[in-house]
Design an enzyme around this catalytic site. Sequence first.
Site, PDB file in Angstrom:
ATOM      1  N   CYS A  76       1.109  -1.218  -0.460  1.00 40.90           N
ATOM      2  CA  CYS A  76       0.203   0.344  -0.145  1.00 40.90           C
ATOM      3  C   CYS A  76       0.867   1.208  -0.268  1.00 40.90           C
ATOM      4  O   CYS A  76       1.597   1.213   0.988  1.00 40.90           O
ATOM      5  CB  CYS A  76      -1.008  -0.002   1.023  1.00 40.90           C
ATOM      6  SG  CYS A  76      -1.681   2.143   1.312  1.00 40.90           S
ATOM      7  N   ASN A  77       1.027   2.315  -1.256  1.00 39.77           N
ATOM      8  CA  ASN A  77       2.075   3.113  -1.414  1.00 39.77           C
ATOM      9  C   ASN A  77       1.161   4.108  -0.066  1.00 39.77           C
ATOM     10  O   ASN A  77       1.948   5.016   0.968  1.00 39.77           O
ATOM     11  CB  ASN A  77       1.467   3.844  -1.997  1.00 39.77           C
ATOM     12  CG  ASN A  77       1.911   3.849  -3.649  1.00 39.77           C
ATOM     13  OD1 ASN A  77       3.359   3.460  -4.083  1.00 39.77           O
ATOM     14  ND2 ASN A  77       1.179   2.670  -4.067  1.00 39.77           N
ATOM     15  N   THR A  78      -0.010   4.417   0.330  1.00 38.25           N
ATOM     16  CA  THR A  78      -0.534   5.615   1.309  1.00 38.25           C
ATOM     17  C   THR A  78       0.695   4.773   3.300  1.00 38.25           C
ATOM     18  O   THR A  78       0.916   6.071   3.227  1.00 38.25           O
ATOM     19  CB  THR A  78      -2.011   5.141   1.422  1.00 38.25           C
ATOM     20  OG1 THR A  78      -2.689   4.999   0.400  1.00 38.25           O
ATOM     21  CG2 THR A  78      -2.053   6.271   2.290  1.00 38.25           C
ATOM     22  N   CYS A 190      -1.186   3.521  -5.950  1.00 42.78           N
ATOM     23  CA  CYS A 190      -1.719   3.094  -5.220  1.00 42.78           C
ATOM     24  C   CYS A 190      -1.856   1.871  -6.022  1.00 42.78           C
ATOM     25  O   CYS A 190      -2.473   2.259  -7.217  1.00 42.78           O
ATOM     26  CB  CYS A 190      -3.138   3.951  -4.926  1.00 42.78           C
ATOM     27  SG  CYS A 190      -4.575   3.224  -4.307  1.00 42.78           S
TER      28      CYS A 190
END
Length: 265
Positions: A76-78, A190
């Site tokens: 997950c990039n976030t 994302c």
Amino acid sequence: MTEASAPILLFDSGVGGLSVLAEMRRLLPGAPVIYAADNAGLPYGTKTEAQIAARVAGLLGRMTERYRPRLVCIACNTASTIALGMVREVLEVPIVGTVPAIKPAAAMTGTGAIGLLGTEATIRQAYVDRLEAEFAKGRRLLRHGAPELVQAAEARLRGQPVDPAVFARAADGLRLQPGGEAIDTVVLACTHFPLVEKELAEAFGPEVRFIHGAGGIARRIAWLTGSQPFAQHRPDVALFTRDDAGIAELAPALAGYGLEHIEIL
Ligand code: DGL
């Protein structure tokens, strides 16, 4: 010595990390997997940094204690751009993160204009500023936060219809910015977005190419676990943080990724 049955744990807020799992399966077909989705916390992209960091650190602490993974991938990039450093400090297990593929995009672009599609939380991170300063010198990086695409990917994997206007709006969000008409390369920052890449490609048109990090992350995981034994003693697990009706709708898609067994944390 690593136990042969020790799983690799992939973590995301929802189904996005499946785009990473697909690449990982190709390189490590025999690896036992726990795919963890924080469905109780989805979406991350509209939360604050403090909320995301607290959730990710707390959940990964509980999950690593319960499942004893050999490696954790924050798919997950976030979560990665906000909490990777902190999680690495508190957990003993090796952690692989997911960061926007700005470096390869800078090498690919012919026009020098790169679009970055991510969540609202990801596109405002200093981590992204640093990647831009280091790897995209002399390029123009335009950012757009597209929370609707997260919902679209979640719906698609549940077999629900998605309004194509969602993809057109994401394309416009980049193209209508000053200099946006020159974008020829778009970073899918994302992990949900590669799951709707076909629809995005239609919306952006044939002159735009997409890049994301899943292949590179899979290679990193394979490299880190290369010398370890693997044995699957039980079906791979899809782990959720809350029991809800959406899980049953996802079961066929999860089975398609080799996740036959569902558990709730
Ligand atoms: N899949 C996540 C990412 O890579 C975020 C989706 C969300 O929860 O907003 O950023």
